[in-house]
Design a protein around this motif. Structure first.
Motif, PDB file in Angstrom:
ATOM      1  N   MET A   1       0.884  -1.056   0.049  1.00 45.72           N
ATOM      2  CA  MET A   1       0.028  -0.022  -0.066  1.00 45.72           C
ATOM      3  C   MET A   1       0.902   1.100  -0.078  1.00 45.72           C
ATOM      4  O   MET A   1       1.790   1.143   0.918  1.00 45.72           O
ATOM      5  CB  MET A   1      -0.788  -0.011   1.213  1.00 45.72           C
ATOM      6  CG  MET A   1      -2.295   0.314   1.078  1.00 45.72           C
ATOM      7  SD  MET A   1      -3.188   0.227   2.468  1.00 45.72           S
ATOM      8  CE  MET A   1      -3.125  -1.498   2.799  1.00 45.72           C
ATOM      9  N   GLU A   2       0.763   2.195  -0.838  1.00 46.96           N
ATOM     10  CA  GLU A   2       1.583   3.201  -0.872  1.00 46.96           C
ATOM     11  C   GLU A   2       0.796   4.452  -0.820  1.00 46.96           C
ATOM     12  O   GLU A   2      -0.264   4.632  -1.411  1.00 46.96           O
ATOM     13  CB  GLU A   2       2.537   3.108  -2.199  1.00 46.96           C
ATOM     14  CG  GLU A   2       1.851   2.782  -3.316  1.00 46.96           C
ATOM     15  CD  GLU A   2       2.566   3.083  -4.592  1.00 46.96           C
ATOM     16  OE1 GLU A   2       3.774   2.285  -4.937  1.00 46.96           O
ATOM     17  OE2 GLU A   2       2.215   3.687  -5.539  1.00 46.96           O
ATOM     18  N   ALA A   3       1.313   5.551  -0.138  1.00 49.74           N
ATOM     19  CA  ALA A   3       0.715   6.767   0.088  1.00 49.74           C
ATOM     20  C   ALA A   3       1.148   7.513  -1.221  1.00 49.74           C
ATOM     21  O   ALA A   3       1.391   8.641  -1.202  1.00 49.74           O
ATOM     22  CB  ALA A   3       1.393   7.301   1.198  1.00 49.74           C
ATOM     23  N   ASN A  36       6.037  10.480  -2.785  1.00 52.67           N
ATOM     24  CA  ASN A  36       6.038   9.010  -2.091  1.00 52.67           C
ATOM     25  C   ASN A  36       5.979   7.939  -2.871  1.00 52.67           C
ATOM     26  O   ASN A  36       4.939   7.185  -2.364  1.00 52.67           O
ATOM     27  CB  ASN A  36       5.242   9.356  -0.833  1.00 52.67           C
ATOM     28  CG  ASN A  36       5.538   8.677   0.461  1.00 52.67           C
ATOM     29  OD1 ASN A  36       6.729   8.314   0.347  1.00 52.67           O
ATOM     30  ND2 ASN A  36       4.822   8.485   1.298  1.00 52.67           N
ATOM     31  N   LEU A  38       8.234   6.018  -3.888  1.00 56.54           N
ATOM     32  CA  LEU A  38       9.053   4.721  -4.013  1.00 56.54           C
ATOM     33  C   LEU A  38       9.379   4.272  -2.173  1.00 56.54           C
ATOM     34  O   LEU A  38       9.196   5.316  -1.350  1.00 56.54           O
ATOM     35  CB  LEU A  38      10.680   5.344  -4.116  1.00 56.54           C
ATOM     36  CG  LEU A  38      10.823   5.477  -5.885  1.00 56.54           C
ATOM     37  CD1 LEU A  38      11.924   6.219  -6.113  1.00 56.54           C
ATOM     38  CD2 LEU A  38      10.468   4.450  -6.653  1.00 56.54           C
ATOM     39  N   SER A  39       9.401   3.360  -1.905  1.00 56.33           N
ATOM     40  CA  SER A  39       9.757   2.765  -0.638  1.00 56.33           C
ATOM     41  C   SER A  39      11.143   2.936   0.069  1.00 56.33           C
ATOM     42  O   SER A  39      11.016   3.095   1.241  1.00 56.33           O
ATOM     43  CB  SER A  39       8.966   1.248  -0.178  1.00 56.33           C
ATOM     44  OG  SER A  39       9.915   0.410  -1.097  1.00 56.33           O
ATOM     45  N   ARG A  40      12.133   2.872  -0.604  1.00 55.73           N
ATOM     46  CA  ARG A  40      13.389   2.793   0.130  1.00 55.73           C
ATOM     47  C   ARG A  40      13.737   4.189   0.521  1.00 55.73           C
ATOM     48  O   ARG A  40      14.515   4.431   1.745  1.00 55.73           O
ATOM     49  CB  ARG A  40      14.383   2.123  -0.947  1.00 55.73           C
ATOM     50  CG  ARG A  40      14.291   0.621  -0.963  1.00 55.73           C
ATOM     51  CD  ARG A  40      14.673   0.002   0.357  1.00 55.73           C
ATOM     52  NE  ARG A  40      14.575  -1.282   0.736  1.00 55.73           N
ATOM     53  CZ  ARG A  40      15.523  -2.209   0.515  1.00 55.73           C
ATOM     54  NH1 ARG A  40      16.654  -1.437   0.780  1.00 55.73           N
ATOM     55  NH2 ARG A  40      15.649  -3.135   0.630  1.00 55.73           N
ATOM     56  N   PRO A  41      13.865   5.387  -0.554  1.00 55.06           N
ATOM     57  CA  PRO A  41      14.316   6.703  -0.322  1.00 55.06           C
ATOM     58  C   PRO A  41      13.358   7.034   0.789  1.00 55.06           C
ATOM     59  O   PRO A  41      12.355   6.996   1.003  1.00 55.06           O
ATOM     60  CB  PRO A  41      14.176   7.300  -1.653  1.00 55.06           C
ATOM     61  CG  PRO A  41      13.729   6.163  -2.630  1.00 55.06           C
ATOM     62  CD  PRO A  41      13.414   5.011  -1.975  1.00 55.06           C
ATOM     63  N   ASP A  42      14.192   8.206   1.407  1.00 56.03           N
ATOM     64  CA  ASP A  42      13.420   8.959   2.500  1.00 56.03           C
ATOM     65  C   ASP A  42      12.313   9.793   1.792  1.00 56.03           C
ATOM     66  O   ASP A  42      11.503  10.448   2.357  1.00 56.03           O
ATOM     67  CB  ASP A  42      14.380   9.944   3.259  1.00 56.03           C
ATOM     68  CG  ASP A  42      15.562   8.895   3.933  1.00 56.03           C
ATOM     69  OD1 ASP A  42      16.689   9.233   3.869  1.00 56.03           O
ATOM     70  OD2 ASP A  42      15.024   7.825   4.254  1.00 56.03           O
ATOM     71  N   GLY A  60      18.297  11.051   3.178  1.00 59.62           N
ATOM     72  CA  GLY A  60      19.306  11.940   4.015  1.00 59.62           C
ATOM     73  C   GLY A  60      18.598  12.619   5.221  1.00 59.62           C
ATOM     74  O   GLY A  60      17.158  12.527   5.160  1.00 59.62           O
ATOM     75  N   VAL A 142      11.328  18.272  -0.600  1.00 56.17           N
ATOM     76  CA  VAL A 142      10.074  18.489   0.245  1.00 56.17           C
ATOM     77  C   VAL A 142       9.638  17.343   1.058  1.00 56.17           C
ATOM     78  O   VAL A 142       9.490  17.250   2.201  1.00 56.17           O
ATOM     79  CB  VAL A 142       9.220  19.532  -0.456  1.00 56.17           C
ATOM     80  CG1 VAL A 142       7.796  19.290   0.420  1.00 56.17           C
ATOM     81  CG2 VAL A 142       9.788  20.776  -0.889  1.00 56.17           C
ATOM     82  N   ALA A 144      11.231  14.558   1.423  1.00 56.35           N
ATOM     83  CA  ALA A 144      12.064  13.886   2.325  1.00 56.35           C
ATOM     84  C   ALA A 144      12.144  14.602   3.568  1.00 56.35           C
ATOM     85  O   ALA A 144      12.837  14.169   4.566  1.00 56.35           O
ATOM     86  CB  ALA A 144      13.307  13.723   1.901  1.00 56.35           C
ATOM     87  N   GLY A 145      11.370  15.853   3.861  1.00 56.65           N
ATOM     88  CA  GLY A 145      11.646  16.755   4.946  1.00 56.65           C
ATOM     89  C   GLY A 145      13.068  17.134   5.183  1.00 56.65           C
ATOM     90  O   GLY A 145      13.610  17.592   6.238  1.00 56.65           O
ATOM     91  N   ARG A 231      -1.814  16.511  -0.709  1.00 53.28           N
ATOM     92  CA  ARG A 231      -1.216  15.750   0.046  1.00 53.28           C
ATOM     93  C   ARG A 231      -1.422  15.504   1.430  1.00 53.28           C
ATOM     94  O   ARG A 231      -1.625  14.613   1.963  1.00 53.28           O
ATOM     95  CB  ARG A 231       0.286  15.455  -0.473  1.00 53.28           C
ATOM     96  CG  ARG A 231       1.047  14.772   0.549  1.00 53.28           C
ATOM     97  CD  ARG A 231       2.128  14.234  -0.070  1.00 53.28           C
ATOM     98  NE  ARG A 231       2.645  13.218   0.910  1.00 53.28           N
ATOM     99  CZ  ARG A 231       3.937  13.125   1.505  1.00 53.28           C
ATOM    100  NH1 ARG A 231       4.783  14.044   1.187  1.00 53.28           N
ATOM    101  NH2 ARG A 231       4.313  12.102   2.109  1.00 53.28           N
TER     102      ARG A 231
END
Lengths: 235, 274
Positions: A1-3, A36, A38-42, A60, A142, A144-145, A231
């Protein structure tokens, strides 16, 4: 399930001198952005401008090799992978331009001795590639925060042999143009962060292109705002 | 050139700083400037900074406002550095309260006082190196456990899970954590037991689950008896009687982020029946 969140908006910009196959009143191509995914990157984002599409992932602030660490700010790395083939000199130069833009905007002093890596993958290239890469990188940062002091966007202008200005040119328009100029602008006061140009143009034409790009960036930032509001309205 | 100047002036007008009170609970973007309540008098309807003359000049009270995550002080104003919803909490005693930005993030940055779950990666001399998901591993001294002395060392191996809190966590130094509180008691911290499952979720979900008015935990507790540990670095450790129950609980908690309350109740009722 992805956001994953998809936001599509048809953006039109009035430009002072514009012509082209798109018709009166519309200078920028259709935009779409997804965050958002991809599940691996932040943080990750996919940005679509017409037929040009770029996927960006941000890692990062993460660990950094001792040889690359900077004692008082974050080390920013940009990796750009073309759609086919090995990355070459053109990719290296684009990576440098994107990195300089990001460094001007990201608050690296808050995370010294860490690394922030932006990985960009070209999914399809139909003109204005560098601008699309800049937009995707901004949305991914943005997501990734990563703390930033402003948002930024990329806008491409092309001048054809008759002197008419085209915003967001397609690959064909870029090839036939006399000059292609790409600008990166920040969101606070529409100041110029980065510019790269190729071809022959006069001083007055440069100012004209810059003014047109600043007007067009207004629409890109409005699209960013709508996209991010949508979002956050889901949660 | 004239149009460029005109256009620039219009941009300036649209980017004027807004009052923080006016954008509470709305989405704010990096680069926006927010005015604190005491500064709004100067930007009144006159626009040119007209202010009523005061007879006692020292009567303007200065309140102390705390700038939380996602905000930076920029002169007299607050600069937004992360995208998210602006929140405010009224102070208990005097002071102006806390402003912060609620953002969705996956990467953890160590903060002093946070309770986190770490994985022991190395043992070097008198300290353990613990991976907490940040940019560098935290250090944990072997004496920072309840009842540990130089002769009585704690039984911690590489690969163990540790629940502890940060005593030193800032951008300039390596983070340090301990497994005792200020009185010297463990208070639930220390090595996490055998079995169970550790999985990662976003930081926003952890904060949502740990909020005082969250019903998800109570509903999950009614489903199966379980042991659960939440780390503020996005890690959750869960253990139930059987492996199948543990996996079901892990899947439910991961999915909670994207489900509405109704969907969640449906899933719980379906599981309770079976």
């Amino acid at each position: 399930m992805e956001a994953a969140m998809q936001n599509e908006a048809k953006i039109c910009a009035e430009s002072k001198t514009e012509s082209g196959p798109r018709g009166p009143g519309c200078s920028l191509r259709h935009f779409a952005c997804e965050q958002n995914l991809l599940s691996r990157p932040d943080g990750s984002a996919s940005f679509l401008q017409g037929d040009t599409s770029v996927l960006a992932g941000v890692y990062g602030p993460a660990e950094v090799k001792v040889s690359k660490e900077i004692f008082n700010k974050a080390t920013l790395e940009v990796i750009l992978r073309p759609k086919t083939g090995l990355p070459g000199v053109a990719e290296k130069s684009r990576e440098r331009l994107i990195r300089n833009t990001c460094e001007a905007v990201v608050l690296g002093a808050l995370h010294p001795r860490t690394s922030i890596t932006v990985v960009l993958q070209v999914v399809s290239d139909a003109g204005s590639l560098l601008a699309c890469c800049l937009n995707a990188a901004c949305m991914a940062l943005v997501d990734a925060g990563v703390p930033m002091r402003a948002l930024f966007c990329g806008v491409t202008c092309a001048l054809d042999s008759g002197g008419t200005l085209m915003l967001d040119p397609t690959a064909k328009q870029e090839k036939e143009a006399r000059a292609v100029l790409t600008f990166a602008l920040d969101s606070v006061e529409r100041k110029l962060l980065m510019s790269t140009t190729k071809g022959l143009y006069s001083d007055a034409e440069l100012q004209q292109c810059l003014a047109a790009a600043q007007t067009a960036s207004q629409h890109v930032f409005r699209f960013y705002r709508e996209s991010l509001q949508r979002r956050y309205s889901k949660s | 050139m004239a149009e460029a100047a005109g256009v620039a002036a219009e941009f300036f007008a649209s980017n004027r700083a807004r009052a923080a009170r006016a954008v509470l609970d709305q989405v704010v973007l990096p680069g926006e400037e927010l005015l604190l309540p005491e500064q709004e008098d100067g930007e009144g309807p006159g626009g040119a900074g007209e202010r009523p003359l005061r007879l006692n000049a020292g009567a303007r009270s200065r309140v102390r406002v705390v700038c939380g995550p996602g905000l930076r002080r920029c002169g007299d104003r607050l600069l937004v550095t992360k995208c998210g919803r602006l929140r405010h909490r009224e102070p208990g005693g005097g002071g102006g309260g806390v402003y912060w930005v609620d953002s969705q993030q996956k990467r953890y940055v160590p903060v002093k006082g946070d309770h986190v779950i770490g994985i022991v990666t190395a043992k070097s001399g008198d300290i353990f190196k613990v991976d907490v998901g940040g940019s560098e591993p935290a250090s944990l001294s072997y004496l920072a456990f309840e009842g540990a002395t130089k002769r009585n060392r704690p039984n911690v191996q590489v690969g163990d899970l540790i629940y502890g809190q940060f005593v030193v966590a800032n951008k300039d130094m390596e983070p340090e954590m301990v497994c005792i509180d200020s009185c010297g008691r463990a208070n639930g911290m220390g090595v996490i037991g055998q079995d169970g499952l550790l999985f990662k979720v976003t930081l926003g979900l952890i904060r949502k689950l740990l909020a005082p008015d969250c019903e998800i935990l109570q509903e999950v507790g009614k489903l199966y008896p379980l042991e659960i540990v939440f780390g503020m670095n996005g890690r959750i450790w869960v253990k139930a009687k059987t492996i199948q129950q543990t996996l079901i609980l892990a899947n439910i908690l991961e999915a909670c982020e994207h489900m509405t309350a109704d969907q969640r109740k449906q899933i719980f009722s379906r599981l309770a029946e079976s």
